[in-house]
Design an enzyme around this catalytic site. Structure first.
Site, PDB file in Angstrom:
ATOM      1  N   ASP A 148      -6.664  57.331  23.767  1.00 57.89           N
ATOM      2  CA  ASP A 148      -8.026  57.238  23.228  1.00 57.89           C
ATOM      3  C   ASP A 148      -8.028  57.147  21.690  1.00 57.89           C
ATOM      4  O   ASP A 148      -9.082  56.961  21.087  1.00 57.89           O
ATOM      5  CB  ASP A 148      -8.926  58.376  23.731  1.00 57.89           C
ATOM      6  CG  ASP A 148      -8.287  59.750  23.647  1.00 57.89           C
ATOM      7  OD1 ASP A 148      -7.094  59.848  23.294  1.00 57.89           O
ATOM      8  OD2 ASP A 148      -8.978  60.738  23.924  1.00 57.89           O
ATOM      9  N   HIS A 149      -6.845  57.249  21.073  1.00 57.67           N
ATOM     10  CA  HIS A 149      -6.705  57.071  19.618  1.00 57.67           C
ATOM     11  C   HIS A 149      -5.877  55.824  19.317  1.00 57.67           C
ATOM     12  O   HIS A 149      -4.934  55.515  20.048  1.00 57.67           O
ATOM     13  CB  HIS A 149      -5.966  58.253  18.990  1.00 57.67           C
ATOM     14  CG  HIS A 149      -6.668  59.570  19.084  1.00 57.67           C
ATOM     15  ND1 HIS A 149      -7.241  60.192  18.003  1.00 57.67           N
ATOM     16  CD2 HIS A 149      -6.880  60.400  20.135  1.00 57.67           C
ATOM     17  CE1 HIS A 149      -7.768  61.344  18.379  1.00 57.67           C
ATOM     18  NE2 HIS A 149      -7.561  61.503  19.673  1.00 57.67           N
TER      19      HIS A 149
ATOM     20  N   ASN B 135      -9.399  65.807  13.840  1.00 58.05           N
ATOM     21  CA  ASN B 135     -10.602  66.144  14.610  1.00 58.05           C
ATOM     22  C   ASN B 135     -11.791  66.426  13.681  1.00 58.05           C
ATOM     23  O   ASN B 135     -12.626  67.290  13.956  1.00 58.05           O
ATOM     24  CB  ASN B 135     -10.342  67.318  15.565  1.00 58.05           C
ATOM     25  CG  ASN B 135      -9.808  66.847  16.911  1.00 58.05           C
ATOM     26  OD1 ASN B 135     -10.270  65.845  17.448  1.00 58.05           O
ATOM     27  ND2 ASN B 135      -8.839  67.562  17.464  1.00 58.05           N
TER      28      ASN B 135
ATOM     29  N   ASN C 235      -2.140  59.853  17.766  1.00 54.64           N
ATOM     30  CA  ASN C 235      -2.345  60.781  18.888  1.00 54.64           C
ATOM     31  C   ASN C 235      -2.143  59.964  20.159  1.00 54.64           C
ATOM     32  O   ASN C 235      -2.978  59.134  20.513  1.00 54.64           O
ATOM     33  CB  ASN C 235      -3.747  61.389  18.837  1.00 54.64           C
ATOM     34  CG  ASN C 235      -3.980  62.369  19.981  1.00 54.64           C
ATOM     35  OD1 ASN C 235      -3.516  62.146  21.094  1.00 54.64           O
ATOM     36  ND2 ASN C 235      -4.703  63.441  19.728  1.00 54.64           N
TER      37      ASN C 235
ATOM     38  N   ASP D 233      -4.124  64.026  13.573  1.00 57.45           N
ATOM     39  CA  ASP D 233      -5.445  64.034  14.200  1.00 57.45           C
ATOM     40  C   ASP D 233      -6.177  65.250  13.651  1.00 57.45           C
ATOM     41  O   ASP D 233      -5.915  66.370  14.068  1.00 57.45           O
ATOM     42  CB  ASP D 233      -5.288  64.100  15.720  1.00 57.45           C
ATOM     43  CG  ASP D 233      -6.619  64.215  16.443  1.00 57.45           C
ATOM     44  OD1 ASP D 233      -7.670  64.246  15.761  1.00 57.45           O
ATOM     45  OD2 ASP D 233      -6.612  64.285  17.678  1.00 57.45           O
TER      46      ASP D 233
ATOM     47  N   ASP E   9      -8.558  60.354  12.479  1.00 56.36           N
ATOM     48  CA  ASP E   9      -7.107  60.394  12.237  1.00 56.36           C
ATOM     49  C   ASP E   9      -6.859  59.921  10.804  1.00 56.36           C
ATOM     50  O   ASP E   9      -7.284  58.830  10.428  1.00 56.36           O
ATOM     51  CB  ASP E   9      -6.390  59.493  13.242  1.00 56.36           C
ATOM     52  CG  ASP E   9      -6.628  59.941  14.675  1.00 56.36           C
ATOM     53  OD1 ASP E   9      -5.837  60.768  15.165  1.00 56.36           O
ATOM     54  OD2 ASP E   9      -7.632  59.486  15.279  1.00 56.36           O
TER      55      ASP E   9
END
Length: 259
Positions: free
Chosen positions: A249-250, A147, A7, A145, A216
């Site tokens: 942020d990933h 989530n 991501n 991703d 992920d």
DNA sequence: ATGGCAAATATCATTTGA
């Protein structure tokens, strides 16, 4: 063959950083999420110059997914998991006889929110798509991703996150359904340690504080698992200082397969 | 319960992310 999921949180904002990572790691297939642009805005020439074939499924401003591959796909699916889903969150390519499904699963905002209901419906419909287009006997990798942090060992503070978004029982049940269908969490075939995260909150400087979640994933069917050599989270990319471009942020997650 | 940070849009503020 190495398959990566990442991501990137905007491919245009992250371009030079993504290119440096590709040059360094040389993956064969890259599944990107949150490209945050229309198909025509995707900087495809930069990837094509490096020998990658580019398939995108974008939309304006939000969401969007793309698959880069050294070998051109023989088949491409968009509009996953259903035709009338208004958000661009799923693309798949058949590459070297492996079906690669790239997902940006709905975040959900918070438990009970209309976006949470959409998330659960989205995951239910994903099962229907898989049943209609493939099977557990196929060479299949469903990555992206999600989530969803599948287990408390994937969460830095399971008490604080108890039944909250990304960790709630209905979300984890949807993840378990994928496993029950015939998919395996490839990362956990090679690493059973807690504290292995793929996402960290920028606002609280989670990465620097070691506080993250593993959301992920690369899920594979048994026939593909037989070829799996390793699955690892690329923390070096996340930690790396780059001239002017901040990290996503990933972190990328990479699955290595023999041949 | 809320804030913090980051990106996109065309806004000088709002929405979204997880």
């Amino acid at each position: 063959m190495r398959i990566a999921t990442w991501n990137v949180n905007s491919i245009r904002a992250r371009l030079d950083r993504a290119l440096d990572w590709l040059d360094d790691r040389q993956p064969d297939v890259v599944c990107l999420q949150e490209i945050k642009c229309l198909d025509e805005q995707f900087p495809r020439a930069a990837f094509e110059a490096r020998g990658y074939h580019v398939e995108t499924y974008g939309q304006k401003t939000y969401n969007g997914v793309a698959i880069l591959s050294r070998t051109p796909p023989t088949e491409v699916f968009r509009r996953i998991p259903w035709e009338d889903d208004e958000q661009a969150r799923g693309i798949a390519c058949r590459i070297d006889d492996v079906l690669i499904v790239d997902l940006y699963v709905v975040n959900g905002k918070q438990v009970g929110d209309p976006k949470y209901t959409y998330k659960l419906e989205w995951l239910d419909r994903l099962m229907d798509w898989l049943d209609a287009h493939t099977s557990p006997d196929d060479l299949l990798c469903v990555c992206g991703d999600y989530n969803i942090a599948p287990d408390d060992i994937d969460v830095h503070d399971p008490v604080a996150w108890h039944e909250r978004i990304l960790c709630s029982t209905p979300e984890r049940e949807r993840f378990q359904r994928l496993l029950d269908w015939g998919l395996v969490d490839s990362f956990r075939q090679f690493d059973d340690r807690p504290g292995q995260y793929s996402w960290w909150d920028m606002r609280t400087r989670g990465f620097e504080r070691g506080q993250g979640l593993r959301i992920d994933h690369l899920l594979v069917t048994e026939p593909l698992l037989e070829a799996a050599l390793d699955c690892a989270i690329d923390l070096d990319e996340r930690a790396r200082e780059h001239d002017s471009i901040k990290p996503s942020d990933h972190a990328p997650v990479v699955l290595a397969l023999e041949a």
